[in-house]
Design a protein around this motif. Structure first.
Motif: not given
Length: 825
Positions: A518-519, A540-546, A569-580
């Motif tokens: 993990x990094x 690193x084990x799953x080769x996936x970014x959070x 960063x795994x190809x799905x792109x933007x997830x959510x944007x929040x404004x408060x």
């Protein structure tokens, strides 16, 4: 002059031990010296004083400093902490023990008026000698309907009055002599009721008594064809807290509750026994004794606990609650010897409880079993510095559960929860090294569900290195899993942190051939009023970014503005944007929250504007198919009226599910109610406007009664509405609607001379339409200090006549509170 008074009482810090006497108003101050005692005299029109919630008024106030006496004269008014008002010609208060003496006294205590030539207070109780008392003092009666004279009257803190040598007066004429009389000034008042229900004639009475060991009520009843009921409700007056209640209602219903609690320095005892056949035929009991009652840090403590129940109905399944039959516990104080400390305890008992379904031997005992158990606990700790820059810590905690049951191998069952930790740390300038050891074991089996522990074993040794030199810090940590014989992952962290910025990089790497695990990277920049933050983690084990998290904020005067974004960063792109957004200025406040879900293609908005006593709100969710919305408006301040309007619906090829919800709440004494209604508005599939449902609960006075004039004419009865009514639209029913009424109906009030009121109520408790009306009629004659009630219940085919005396009697009768007797209520 007020500055002089303030200076006076600043120079008198001993005027009260814990209570501060404040001078609110006075005109003149005089300082005298009588012998060796300082005397302070205050005069005014009047002098006003305040002391810990108590208020005093008098034309003249004299304070004797040495004896700590406060003497008041000339129109004295003293309201104590319980709200009782004492008016007297003269009043002397001893500030050391809160006692007082007064002459020519008039006392208003809740609904009772007391007068007498001499009054004393000691230990919180007020003694009136040669006194006169009446609950009709505030009723406006020229001659009180009833009162009493007594040799002495004792007004206890709370709600009890005990009088001795009593002469009862009716219309100021003596009618009865009693050796002792007990009155309650709270809702607990004597009660007498006769009537007829579906079972026949009944008589119920709750009569007070007083004795040397306590006071309370005797509960007597008779039900035609069913038998007698009897009981008592007793409150002790000694050092312990005692309350004993017993009631038998024919044919075989029992209710009882006994409470006892005594707490002293050397020991404490609490006990409870209760049964209520109207809920379940069980007698539940609980007992706990502690020695000492208030332990000091260096004392042993012993405890005995008994808890369980007796089942009086073999036909029903008893509850599977925990029973202690009994449990004994001994706990030692914390023994310390230099850097070492130790503490232990032992609890031994026999328990009835639900068995552990995961234990094979426990399943053989059934779902509920009785088993003996001993619980041994001890903890030890050590902390000291063997040389400069070094610190040694060690701790051991152990809990052992030992049972009388046996496992399938014939061995006694046990559970162990054992944790041992130790660490040695050495610091040298900015460098540090720490060696750690930890062992934790939870093993074994329990026959009970309530104390079963999950199986767990952990055994490891660690080594940590660190370096810190502001603004930079570095740490390395590794170790070995001694349980599995393998190395723990290497954890490395580097941080750069100072005022206004922070950057952290952390990395975990396996030492058994796993490679990087993990990094994690986190950074922030906070130049006021801005704040920027970002965080990212790579597995690193799953080769996936959070998801990458980006946050930005701006501090506003009285508010804030925040924006956050999650990006894959795994190809799905933007997830959510929040404004408060939030802003508050005095009684005005604004909030706005918005979220854009890029994966679901939805937009959600929530906003509110608070404009003093009014507020507006908005909720909206938009997706490619529809727009759902809710618009709200709220206005008013408690106790009311409070208005609440909300328009909800969905737009999807036209308006759908459109409703207007109305709420109205008011909590004033004359008008206290809640009204809720749901109005259907035109929509694509139904263009009609109609009321879907409505609920009214509470009470309101539509208009007040008007008494007759001197000629006996012009009287107008008052009208009020109370209860609960629920309307529901039923399209499939023949009538098209349904009504549910619960004690709902009108009450007419006729006002006579001397605050006499006659209430006539017609109340319904039933569902309409479809059933004939079966009202319950109540006729109440309220003379303020006594009341008479006649009840006719068409639904039960019952009638009753009840008499009650005490202040605000009708209010008590209509509330149906206090002592409740079974059968015929």
């Amino acid at each position: 002059m007020r500055w002089l008074l303030a200076l006076l009482f600043l120079l008198l810090p001993a005027l009260a031990q814990e209570k501060v006497l404040k001078v609110l108003e006075a005109e003149k101050l005089e300082l005298r010296l009588e012998g060796e005692e300082e005397v302070y005299v205050l005069t005014g029109n009047p002098v006003r004083l305040e002391r810990d919630g108590e208020t005093l008024e008098a034309g003249r106030v004299t304070y004797f400093r040495t004896r700590r006496l406060l003497f008041l004269s000339q129109g004295v008014r003293y309201r104590d902490g319980e709200g009782r008002l004492v008016e007297a010609e003269e009043l002397q208060i001893d500030l050391s023990d809160e006692s007082f003496d007064a002459l020519e006294v008039r006392i208003e205590a809740k609904d009772l008026l007391l007068t007498g030539p001499l009054c004393q207070r000691a230990a919180g109780a007020i003694l009136l000698e040669g006194g006169y008392a009446t609950p009709c003092g505030a009723c406006g009666q020229e001659v009180p309907d009833y009162a009493f004279r007594a040799r002495e009257i004792v007004l206890y803190p709370g709600d009890r009055v005990v009088a001795r040598g009593v002469v009862v007066l009716v219309q100021e004429k003596p009618v009865l002599e009693l050796p002792v009389l007990l009155l309650f000034l709270s809702e607990r008042r004597p009660r007498l009721e006769v009537g007829q229900d579906e079972g026949g004639f009944y008589l119920k009475a709750a009569l007070p008594y007083v004795s040397d060991f306590g006071l309370g009520f005797t509960l007597l009843s008779y039900y035609e064809g069913r038998g007698y009921g009897f009981g008592f409700d007793h409150v002790g007056t000694g050092e312990a807290k005692e309350r004993y209640f017993f009631l038998h209602t024919p044919p075989d219903t029992f209710q009882y509750r006994g409470e006892y609690a005594l707490k002293r320095q050397e020991f404490s005892l609490s006990a409870l026994l209760e049964r209520d056949d109207t809920r379940e035929k069980l007698s539940r009991f609980r007992l706990e004794t502690l020695s000492p009652g208030t332990p000091t840090p260096g004392e042993w403590r012993y405890a005995l606990r008994v808890e369980g129940f007796l089942d009086h109905d073999p036909a029903t399944t008893p509850p599977r609650t925990l029973q202690r039959l009994p449990e004994l516990e001994a706990q030692s104080p914390v023994f310390r010897e230099g850097p070492f400390s130790v503490q232990g305890s032992l609890a031994v008992g026999r328990y009835l409880a639900e068995t552990n379904p995961l234990n094979r031997s426990a399943r053989a005992l059934g779902p509920y079993a009785e088993v003996g158990r001993a619980l041994l606990s001890h903890s030890e700790s050590l902390f000291f510095s063997p040389w400069p820059g070094a610190s040694l810590r060690a701790e051991n905690r152990f809990r052992g559960f030992y049972y009388t049951t046996q496992n399938p191998d014939g061995e006694p069952e046990r559970q162990v929860d054992w944790t041992t930790t130790a660490s040695l740390r050495q610091s040298l300038g900015g460098f540090s090294v720490e060696v750690g050891y930890a062992r934790s074991v939870q093993e074994g089996e329990s026959p009970f569900r309530f104390d079963a522990l999950p199986q767990r074993r952990s055994h490891q040794a660690t080594l940590a290195l660190g370096f810190q030199e502001k603004p930079f810090s570095l740490s390395l940590k590794a170790g070995r899993n001694l349980e599995e014989g393998r190395y723990l992952p290497l954890e490395a962290q580097a941080a750069l942190q100072d005022q206004g910025y922070a950057l952290t990089l952390a990395h975990r790497r396996g030492l058994e051939g796993e490679g990087p695990l993990e990094t994690r990277l986190e950074g922030s920049l906070t130049p006021y009023p801005f704040s920027l933050r970002a965080s990212l983690r790579y597995d690193h084990a799953k080769a996936l970014f959070d998801p990458l998290v980006l946050q930005a904020g701006y501090a506003l005067p009285g508010g804030s503005l925040n924006l956050s974004h999650r990006h894959d960063l795994n190809g799905q792109g933007a997830l959510t944007t929040d404004l408060t957004y939030a802003l508050r200025e005095g009684a005005t406040a604004y909030t706005l929250q918005g979220r854009r879900d890029w994966q679901r293609d939805t937009l959600t908005l929530q906003g509110q504007a608070i404009l003093g006593p009014q507020s507006l709100s908005l909720q909206a969710t938009w997706d490619p198919k529809a727009l759902a919305y809710a618009l709200g408006y709220r206005a008013g301040v408690a106790p009311g009226p409070l208005w609440d309007l909300q328009l909800t619906g969905r737009y999807q090829e036209g308006f759908r599910a459109t409703n207007l919800r109305l709420g109205l709440t008011q909590a004033l004494p004359e008008v206290g109610f809640r009204l809720a209604a749901n109005l259907h508005l035109p929509e694509a599939e139904d263009g009609d406007i109609y009321l879907k449902d409505a609920t009214f609960s509470g009470g309101m006075e539509l208009w007040k009664p008007v008494p007759a004039d001197e000629a006996g004419e012009g009287a107008i009865p008052g009208l009020s509405l109370s209860g609960s009514l629920t309307y529901t639209r039923k399209a499939g029913a023949p009538e098209g609607y349904g009504l549910a009424l619960r004690n709902f109906g009108p009450t007419f009030t006729f006002l006579g001379r001397e605050n006499t009121k006659l209430h006539l109520s017609a109340l319904l408790t039933q569902d309409l339409p479809g059933t004939p009306w079966q009202p319950r009629f109540l006729l109440v004659l309220d003379r303020c200090c006594w009341a008479l009630r006649f009840t006719l219940d068409a639904k039960k085919g019952a009638m009753g006549l009840a008499f009650l005396y005490g202040g605000q009697a009708a209010g008590f009768l209509l509330s149906e509170e206090g002592v409740k007797l079974g059968g015929g209520q």
